[in-house]
Scaffold this active site. Structure first.
Site, PDB file in Angstrom:
ATOM      1  N   CYS A  15      40.665  17.820  12.828  1.00 42.16           N
ATOM      2  CA  CYS A  15      40.161  16.454  13.032  1.00 42.16           C
ATOM      3  C   CYS A  15      41.185  15.399  12.592  1.00 42.16           C
ATOM      4  CB  CYS A  15      38.855  16.265  12.265  1.00 42.16           C
ATOM      5  SG  CYS A  15      37.898  14.878  12.889  1.00 42.16           S
ATOM      6  N   ASP A 139      29.493  18.573   4.787  1.00 42.61           N
ATOM      7  CA  ASP A 139      30.687  18.011   4.151  1.00 42.61           C
ATOM      8  C   ASP A 139      30.325  17.646   2.704  1.00 42.61           C
ATOM      9  OD1 ASP A 139      33.151  16.837   3.692  1.00 42.61           O
ATOM     10  OD2 ASP A 139      32.829  15.106   4.996  1.00 42.61           O
TER      11      ASP A 139
END
Ligand SMILES: O=C(O)c1ccccc1N[C@@H]1O[C@H](COP(=O)(O)O)[C@@H](O)[C@H]1O
Length: 220
Positions: A15, A139
């Protein structure tokens, strides 16, 4: 040996890509998903034009193109989607389950919802999105005073996810690096990982060597 066999089927998302060159490295090294960040306060933020250039590198490769947003309005989503062909929208803010469903319906794209995890209660709270979002991404909780809700290179207790059951696919993110990713896979039982800071030479600048090393560590 057992750990290696487990790790070989793990999907990897790289990412925070900002250049076609970095996308090329990630695709060649075996990435399964590529992400671009549309969040101006982030050092990884890109314009729609930049993202289109990054994702052009995918071509016919079997790689999903992911757009990361934080509490976007419909107008913001529309503006990006008019210029960039995405396969998956990643929501990394405070979007409610209702908002996730609304965006799925309005834009006809699957949504992956990121959820901040620190405790078992956080894992249980995430269940309100299971079956609403098409995918979940776990996360670490951002530290107090953080300027962004993710991409902070912070890990959490991966074992909180061990043996948890979900109806949709999920990914592990947060502070993953070439050195800890196999341990993270083993402790969490995840089948997919997402990395940004851990493959950077400096904040917002990807390292081709670290992208390759990360993918090699996971894929073998
Ligand atoms: O990368 C960013 O700047 C970012 C900004 C806002 C929300 C999320 C962001 N990144 C995502 O956070 C996780 C963990 O990243 P890291 O590997 O710890 O840096 C990952 O999904 C990133 O895509």
């Amino acid at each position: 040996m057992e750990e290696r066999e487990d790790a070989m089927s793990i999907a990897v998302k790289i990412c925070g890509l900002k250049t076609p060159e970095d996308a090329h490295v990630a695709i060649q090294a075996g990435a399964d998903l590529l992400g671009c960040v549309f969040f101006p306060p982030s050092p990884r933020n890109v314009s729609a034009k930049q993202a289109a250039e990054v994702f052009d590198m995918v071509g016919d490769a079997d790689v999903l193109k992911v757009g990361l947003f934080v509490n976007p309005s419909d107008d913001e989503l529309m503006s990006v989607l008019n210029q960039v062909r995405l396969d998956l929208i990643q929501f990394h803010g405070d979007e409610s389950p209702e908002r996730v469903e609304e965006v799925r319906q309005t834009f006809g794209l699957p949504v992956m919802k990121a959820l901040p995890i620190e405790t078992t209660e956080d894992v249980e709270k995430a269940r309100t999105y299971d079956g609403v979002a098409d995918r979940l991404l776990f996360d670490a909780k951002p530290p107090k005073g953080a300027t962004r809700p993710g991409g902070n290179a912070i890990a959490f207790d991966w074992s909180l996810l061990r043996d948890t059951q979900w109806t949709v696919p999920w990914m592990l993110a947060g502070g993953l690096t070439v050195d800890n990713v196999l341990d993270a896979v083993k402790q969490s039982g995840c089948k997919a990982v997402d990395v940004s800071s851990g493959v950077e030479a400096e904040k917002g600048v990807k390292s081709p060597e670290l992208i390759e090393a990360f993918l090699k560590a996971v894929k073998g």
